[in-house]
Design a protein around this motif. Structure first.
Motif, mmCIF file in Angstrom:
data_model
loop_
_atom_site.group_PDB
_atom_site.id
_atom_site.type_symbol
_atom_site.label_atom_id
_atom_site.label_comp_id
_atom_site.label_asym_id
_atom_site.label_seq_id
_atom_site.Cartn_x
_atom_site.Cartn_y
_atom_site.Cartn_z
ATOM 1 N N GLY A 12 101.257 103.697 -2.283
ATOM 2 C CA GLY A 12 100.785 102.621 -1.137
ATOM 3 C C GLY A 12 99.972 103.412 -0.206
ATOM 4 O O GLY A 12 99.956 104.688 -0.202
ATOM 5 N N CYS A 13 99.207 102.654 0.660
ATOM 6 C CA CYS A 13 98.590 103.478 1.743
ATOM 7 C C CYS A 13 98.838 102.539 2.974
ATOM 8 O O CYS A 13 99.375 101.513 3.142
ATOM 9 N N MET A 14 98.555 103.511 4.175
ATOM 10 C CA MET A 14 98.874 103.026 5.527
ATOM 11 C C MET A 14 98.213 103.831 6.746
ATOM 12 O O MET A 14 97.633 104.694 6.212
ATOM 13 N N GLY A 15 97.585 102.919 7.599
ATOM 14 C CA GLY A 15 96.528 103.511 8.693
ATOM 15 C C GLY A 15 96.891 102.629 9.981
ATOM 16 O O GLY A 15 97.383 101.700 9.841
ATOM 17 N N ALA A 16 96.512 103.282 11.102
ATOM 18 C CA ALA A 16 96.522 102.609 12.177
ATOM 19 C C ALA A 16 95.010 102.741 13.165
ATOM 20 O O ALA A 16 94.615 103.640 13.053
ATOM 21 N N SER A 17 94.895 101.617 13.760
ATOM 22 C CA SER A 17 93.596 101.385 14.502
ATOM 23 C C SER A 17 92.433 101.627 13.423
ATOM 24 O O SER A 17 92.428 100.822 12.717
ATOM 25 N N TYR A 18 91.549 102.562 13.724
ATOM 26 C CA TYR A 18 90.637 102.670 12.736
ATOM 27 C C TYR A 18 91.154 102.943 11.367
ATOM 28 O O TYR A 18 90.852 102.355 10.377
ATOM 29 N N GLY A 19 92.348 103.540 11.391
ATOM 30 C CA GLY A 19 93.101 103.778 9.963
ATOM 31 C C GLY A 19 93.506 102.577 9.550
ATOM 32 O O GLY A 19 93.657 102.167 8.338
ATOM 33 N N GLY A 20 93.886 101.631 10.247
ATOM 34 C CA GLY A 20 94.405 100.053 9.876
ATOM 35 C C GLY A 20 92.953 99.406 9.419
ATOM 36 O O GLY A 20 93.568 98.600 8.496
ATOM 37 N N PHE A 21 92.171 99.476 10.193
ATOM 38 C CA PHE A 21 90.799 98.906 9.293
ATOM 39 C C PHE A 21 90.477 99.645 8.199
ATOM 40 O O PHE A 21 90.330 98.698 7.080
ATOM 41 N N MET A 22 90.676 100.994 7.882
ATOM 42 C CA MET A 22 90.581 101.652 6.550
ATOM 43 C C MET A 22 91.454 100.969 5.705
ATOM 44 O O MET A 22 90.958 100.838 4.513
ATOM 45 N N THR A 23 92.829 100.773 5.925
ATOM 46 C CA THR A 23 93.513 100.232 5.217
ATOM 47 C C THR A 23 93.086 98.858 4.533
ATOM 48 O O THR A 23 93.239 98.519 3.300
ATOM 49 N N GLN A 24 92.845 97.889 5.346
ATOM 50 C CA GLN A 24 92.324 96.648 5.027
ATOM 51 C C GLN A 24 90.973 97.049 4.146
ATOM 52 O O GLN A 24 90.869 96.216 3.014
ATOM 53 N N TYR A 25 90.020 97.740 4.650
ATOM 54 C CA TYR A 25 88.740 97.917 3.689
ATOM 55 C C TYR A 25 89.028 98.368 2.461
ATOM 56 O O TYR A 25 88.343 97.830 1.585
ATOM 57 N N LEU A 26 90.013 99.444 2.421
ATOM 58 C CA LEU A 26 90.286 100.184 1.065
ATOM 59 C C LEU A 26 90.788 98.847 0.091
ATOM 60 O O LEU A 26 90.449 99.030 -1.465
ATOM 61 N N GLN A 27 91.410 97.832 0.474
ATOM 62 C CA GLN A 27 91.843 96.997 -0.626
ATOM 63 C C GLN A 27 90.889 95.959 -0.977
ATOM 64 O O GLN A 27 91.138 95.301 -2.065
#
Length: 827
Positions: free
Chosen positions: A669-684
């Motif tokens: 699994g992967c997880m991130g917040a703020s820009y990392g939250g965007f990155m989590t969405q983008y990765l998928q």
């Protein structure tokens, strides 16, 4: 058959345990302690009730330390006396578990689970370390047995050993050092401590410590008063509010003798002058009001923010006469950056908005004569300059700024490449000539806190060095000298740093990778030796390891891979304390948010040491775009909107799984917040490799975030430099997860605070809506009244449970925790 049934009934009656439960074989025992029925002056109390013996249970605290063990049988008591005892055990579980707990005890008893009163029966335990306690009262004639029964699911989890896997409350609770500062001579240190109890109640304390020996001279609880050190004398500066009157006292730290130095101070913050004879006051000036609070005009993008129209005006308060003199008049935001040692000159700054081009905020720096108030403008509308500090001799200014400051004199990139604004550098400005010399141009770490020390003319600063924050020194008199690490420093992440005003003594708080922050004082050698200054003596004033207590931690290991693009991508991974290389573990991948790398900050709510305790391996990597690895690396954050950093994450995760046989690559699994939250969405949208994903406060649409977040357009000056939705629509749309939602098949949890002003909650709502319309596995969980960071204790606890319940559901195939938190609904 009849005999067996009879024996079973007899056994059940004797043990007091239900047919489906077995007794916990060994319990910890505190007491028993003798108690007495009170003398009675009346037969009833004020409410007409007779005395209840159960009241005597309150005579003993449930957290009384256990000094013995109890292996079952008759409840332990005292010969011929009424007594109260406490038996207890621990329960450690790495997954959500539900089971039966039964109690057989004397008539008067109370059951507690994690400090809260409970009743026997079905219990649910979130993953973690739990304490089960039973307080009982036994009278001389009692012969009751005492036992606690657990069913087959719970019994294997029970233990009397207080050592346990690291728990969420090991992260939240306990005593931590939060602040440190030094007296002018460096002889004394003032430390601040926070002690948090389970549930969120905190107590704050201050301690005075002798830096030569580490001896604590006093420890006081405090609530509201503000205390700092005087800049020259060996006294504390204490602010009080007495009957609504604000006063400042100079206080002897050893005798508590107080001298009133300012009476009836106006509201606002202040800075004491180096000469201790005047204050710089920041008095609030209210800006223009709208005619209606219900229908009003927004003047500029920042006008949506509370207090944007207000200003802090600069005043000088003479401590001898009490005269309070305004220093600057205007409508901009102003502050004093630095005051000369003799108090005669101040470096004053005035910032203004300039929305028409990047950067949208520019700053004018002026030298002010503190007697005449005459000003000399040094830099007018300076771009990309953060702040400045006067040199000890008053001939230079040390500025901190971005690589684009001073016409890119400190930039190492080609002219057509935009550096990242948050990759801070140091510049030396000659006041007489206006010449600017870059001091850290070829220095990869990103500068943070800076001190130009008056005692030895050395520059000391902290800097992001990869995923660490370390302390550096620089001799400004040696042309071309590179900064060097201060020898003797401890830890991996310095987050508070200060210097004694009159002596070369430093103090700092620093986390180790697997340890809470410790407090240190570092006595520096005043003589140069081959361009470096060595530590003369270092002393640890507070040991952060004590906060770990009996929690058991895993291990952390560095891991770097060479990417297909030829880059060395640094990272680290965490293994559970009971790691078995023959097993195959699920894994959680985490990466940076904002612009900085994922540091070794031990108390982050995104805590790999806690994930380990729940049975996961954690992999943290530093993809391209983050600071701390040089200007070329950080510049890849600019105008990429995830392209490049995402490839680093995907490649790194796949490589890590291939090279480590203990990872189950189907359960990552992967997880991130703020820009990392965007990155989590983008990765998928780029891969189906991940089996589950969690995005907190993520950006789903760059264009909407650009205009709606309080800092949307200004953060975009960093990440989308000179690119706007109307000039580069492809960048803002095709790199936004919302516009590629149909490519997302990974179960995606979206978390968001409802009061988030940085990344508004609409960013999660719109992607959630898209995924629901597409029929994809997703969930949206809102955290009421929380901003970008979840700070409320109880809400943060449930927020973190939610993350791990999602991973338990999708990476472990067990939805019980998620279903308990969010029962299924039919709408």
């Amino acid at each position: 058959m009849i005999i067996r049934s009879t024996l079973f009934i007899l056994l059940t009656a004797f043990t007091g345990v239900s047919a489906s439960a077995q007794s916990v074989p060994c319990l910890r025992l505190a007491g028993p302690f003798a108690v007495n029925r009170p003398a009675e002056t009346d037969s009833t109390d004020v409410n007409g009730k007779a005395f209840d013996m159960a009241t005597l249970l309150d005579a003993v605290d449930i957290d009384t330390p256990a000094a013995d063990t109890f292996n079952g049988g008759r409840a332990p008591g005292l010969q011929g006396q009424t007594a109260v005892g406490v038996v207890s055990f621990y329960l450690n579980n790495s997954s959500y578990v539900k089971g039966q707990l039964t109690v057989s005890a004397p008539k008067h008893h109370s059951l507690y689970i994690d400090g809260e009163k409970a009743t026997a029966g079905e219990q649910t335990f979130t993953p973690g370390h739990h304490t089960v306690q039973l307080k009982y009262l036994v009278e001389p004639a009692d012969s009751d047995s005492l036992c606690i029964g657990l069913d087959s699911l719970l019994l294997p989890l029970a233990t009397t050993d207080e050592h346990h896997p690291y728990d969420l409350h090991d992260l939240f609770d306990g005593r931590r050092v939060r602040g440190i500062s030094l007296s002018a001579s460096g002889r004394y240190a003032l430390l601040s401590y926070q002690t948090t109890q389970r549930g969120g109640n905190s107590e704050w304390q201050r301690a005075l410590v002798e830096t030569a020996t580490g001896r604590q001279l006093w420890l006081h609880r405090y609530d509201a008063e503000t205390i700092t050190w005087m800049p020259r004398s060996e006294r504390l500066l204490m602010e009080t509010k007495e009957q609504g009157v604000r006063r400042l006292y100079a206080v002897d730290p050893l005798t508590d003798e107080r001298q009133l130095i300012a009476d009836r101070m106006p509201e606002g913050s202040y800075t004491m002058s180096p000469t201790e004879d005047f204050l710089i006051l920041y008095k609030e000036q209210k800006g223009p009001k709208e005619l209606s609070d219900d229908v009003f005009e927004i003047v500029d993008p920042d006008d949506r923010q509370p207090g944007h129209r207000d200003r802090s005006t600069l005043w000088r308060m003479d401590l001898r006469s009490g005269v309070c003199q305004p220093l600057l008049f205007g409508r901009g935001r102003t502050w004093v950056s630095s005051i000369s040692d003799d108090g005669r000159t101040a470096l004053v700054a005035a910032a203004r908005m300039r929305l028409e081009r990047r950067p949208t905020t520019v700053t004018t720096y002026m030298l002010m004569d503190m007697q005449t108030l005459h000003i000399d403008t040094l830099l007018c509308d300076a771009e990309f300059v953060d702040d400045g500090d006067l040199s000890p001799d008053g001939r230079h200014i040390l500025f901190k700024g971005s690589p684009e400051a001073f016409d890119r004199v400190g930039c190492t990139l080609p002219a057509d490449c935009t550096p990242q604004m948050m990759d801070y550098q140091l510049y030396l400005y000659d006041i007489a000539t206006g010449q600017v010399t870059p001091l850290t141009r070829d220095f990869d770490p990103s500068v943070q806190t800076v001190r130009w020390h008056r005692a030895n003319n050395m520059i000391y600063f902290t800097a992001e060095t990869g995923d660490r924050v370390l302390l550096y020194q620089l001799d400004p008199t040696r042309s071309g000298q590179r900064p060097t690490p201060v020898s003797g420093q401890q830890g991996d992440y310095i987050y508070a740093f200060g210097m004694a005003a009159m002596q070369p003594v430093a103090c700092y708080l620093s986390y180790k990778t697997m340890e809470p922050a410790s407090a240190y004082v570092l006595h520096l050698d005043g003589k140069a030796a081959k361009g470096r200054r060595a530590a003369k003596r270092q002393l640890k004033l507070f040991d952060g390891a004590t906060a770990i207590g009996t929690a058991q931690l895993g291990t952390c290991h560095d891991w770097t891979f060479l990417s297909a693009r030829g880059d060395s991508v640094h990272g680290r991974y965490y293994l559970p304390a009971d790691f078995d290389p023959s097993r195959r573990y699920p894994m959680i991948v985490y990466y940076y948010g904002g612009c900085s790398p994922v540091s070794r900050y031990f108390e982050s709510p995104y805590a790999p040491q806690w994930w380990n305790a729940l049975g996961y391996v954690a992999y943290i990597l530093q993809p391209s775009g983050c600071t701390g690895y040089g200007q070329q690396w950080s510049a890849r954050h600019v105008n990429t909107a995830g392209h490049g950093p995402a490839e680093d994450i995907i490649e790194g995760t796949r490589r890590f799984c291939r090279e480590h046989s203990f990872i189950d690559s189907t359960r990552v699994g992967c997880m991130g917040a703020s820009y990392g939250g965007f990155m989590t969405q983008y990765l998928q949208t780029q891969t189906d490799f991940f089996a589950a994903a969690v995005s907190h406060a993520g950006i789903s649409n760059h264009a909407s975030y650009w205009g709606e977040g309080y800092w949307g357009y200004s953060y975009s000056e960093v990440s989308m430099a000179n690119s706007y939705p109307w000039t580069h629509p492809e960048l803002y749309t095709r790199q936004s997860p919302l516009f590629m939602a149909d490519k997302i098949h990974t179960p995606l949890l979206l978390l968001h605070g409802t009061a988030d002003t940085n990344v508004p909650i609409i960013e999660s709502i719109q992607l959630f809506t898209a995924l629901k319309l597409l029929g994809r596995p997703t969930a949206l969980v809102e955290v009421k009244d929380q901003n970008h960071h979840i700070t409320d204790y109880k809400k943060r606890e449930r927020w973190l449970w939610t993350q791990m319940a999602w991973f338990q559901r999708w990476l472990k195939g067990d939805s019980s925790w998620w279903d308990a938190l969010y029962p299924k609904k039919t709408l």
